[in-house]
Design an enzyme around this catalytic site. Structure first.
Site, short mmCIF file in Angstrom:
data_model
loop_
_atom_site.label_atom_id
_atom_site.label_comp_id
_atom_site.label_asym_id
_atom_site.label_seq_id
_atom_site.Cartn_x
_atom_site.Cartn_y
_atom_site.Cartn_z
N ASN A 251 -10.14 -3.64 1.84
CA ASN A 251 -9.76 -3.76 0.44
C ASN A 251 -11.00 -3.58 -0.42
O ASN A 251 -12.13 -3.53 0.08
CB ASN A 251 -9.13 -5.13 0.15
CG ASN A 251 -7.72 -5.24 0.68
OD1 ASN A 251 -7.03 -4.24 0.86
ND2 ASN A 251 -7.27 -6.45 0.93
N HIS B 25 0.82 -1.21 0.00
CA HIS B 25 0.00 0.00 0.00
C HIS B 25 0.86 1.27 0.00
O HIS B 25 0.51 2.27 0.62
CB HIS B 25 -0.96 0.01 1.20
CG HIS B 25 -1.91 -1.14 1.22
ND1 HIS B 25 -3.12 -1.12 0.55
CD2 HIS B 25 -1.83 -2.37 1.82
CE1 HIS B 25 -3.74 -2.28 0.75
NE2 HIS B 25 -2.97 -3.06 1.50
#
Length: 275
Positions: free
Chosen positions: A136, A63
């Site tokens: 997510n 990320h």
């Protein structure tokens, strides 16, 4: 961070420690007398040096590529039969939030058009403390056991020798984890490349537990659904956009907010009775 208070709010500006305690001397360290050694008990000195050595934040393992936006969450339905959490206490209650959208595998400067899971992490600044939903854009994850998380990430990461992502390494790992098949259908299907962050769903990675005032528990999954709908890119469209703009999703988010076209998601809760 050490922050300076604005003089418009207080009689005079002053510094604080990370914990919020006022700092009365930001220019000299504590010593034993005028010529003595510096004291390790000088909390502000140690904290100031620690902050200084961490000013350059290392890139995240996953990320690393993302964008954040601030807003608020408003309760629309009474769910006090599920939880006694203060920020969910009644319809109409508003809580400040910050959301970070991201791609997962590749580095900070990578294109936002890559086929990759997307992160959807939300922090609620509640009166009882911070509440985080790590999410997510897929409703399920590749592996069930946390022990396998570093392994699935290593499988998806580019080869450290060639710096190229290799499909055979990914599929070799996932073939040994049958539970990954559900997520693979999202990742390799049309949902694998969202058009931008505004047109993307979010789901809590973990199943969580809500407890009501009677100590009754329920297992839950949180899901964010964009009010503007879900839109995704085909492979050819992604290649075309990524060739000219590596930050198209971040730009879309920024431009939309700047123009007053604020993105909005509705939060849904999937509830399972433990019994």
């Amino acid at each position: 961070m050490i922050t300076q208070r604005p003089s418009s709010t207080y009689n005079a500006p002053f510094w604080t420690t990370n914990a919020g305690a006022p700092v009365y001397n930001n220019t000299a360290a504590l010593t034993v007398g005028n010529r003595g050694p510096i004291l390790l008990e000088d909390y502000h000195l140690i904290e100031k040096l620690a902050n200084f050595t961490r000013e350059r934040i290392p890139e995240r393992i996953v990320h690393a590529r993302g964008a954040s936006a601030k807003g608020f969450f408003e309760v629309t339905h009474d769910i006090t039969h599920l939880t006694c959490a203060d920020f969910l206490r009644a319809p109409g209650v508003q809580t400040p939030v910050i959301v970070r959208f991201s791609t997962v595998i590749h580095e900070r400067g990578s294109p936002e058009t890559i086929r990759d899971p997307r992160g959807f992490a939300t922090k609620f600044y509640t009166r009882e403390g911070n509440f985080d939903i790590v999410g997510n854009n897929f409703p399920v994850f590749f592996t069930r056991d946390a022990m396998a998380f570093p392994d699935v990430i290593h499988a998806f990461k580019p080869n450290p020798k060639s710096h190229i992502q290799e499909d055979w390494r990914i599929l070799d790992f996932l073939s040994h984890h049958p539970e990954s098949l559900n997520t693979m259908t999202f990742w390799l299907d049309d949902l694998g490349i969202p058009t931008d962050y505004r047109h993307m769903e979010g789901s809590s990675v973990n199943a969580l537990t809500l407890v009501n005032k009677d100590k009754k528990t329920h297992y839950v999954k949180f899901t964010w659904k964009p009010t503007c709908g879900v839109k995704c890119l085909l492979e050819e469209e992604a290649v075309k956009i990524g060739g000219t703009n590596h930050s198209h999703a971040t730009q879309d988010l920024y431009d939309s907010i700047a123009s007053g076209n604020f993105p909005e998601w509705k939060l849904f809760v999937q509830v399972i009775n433990p019994d």
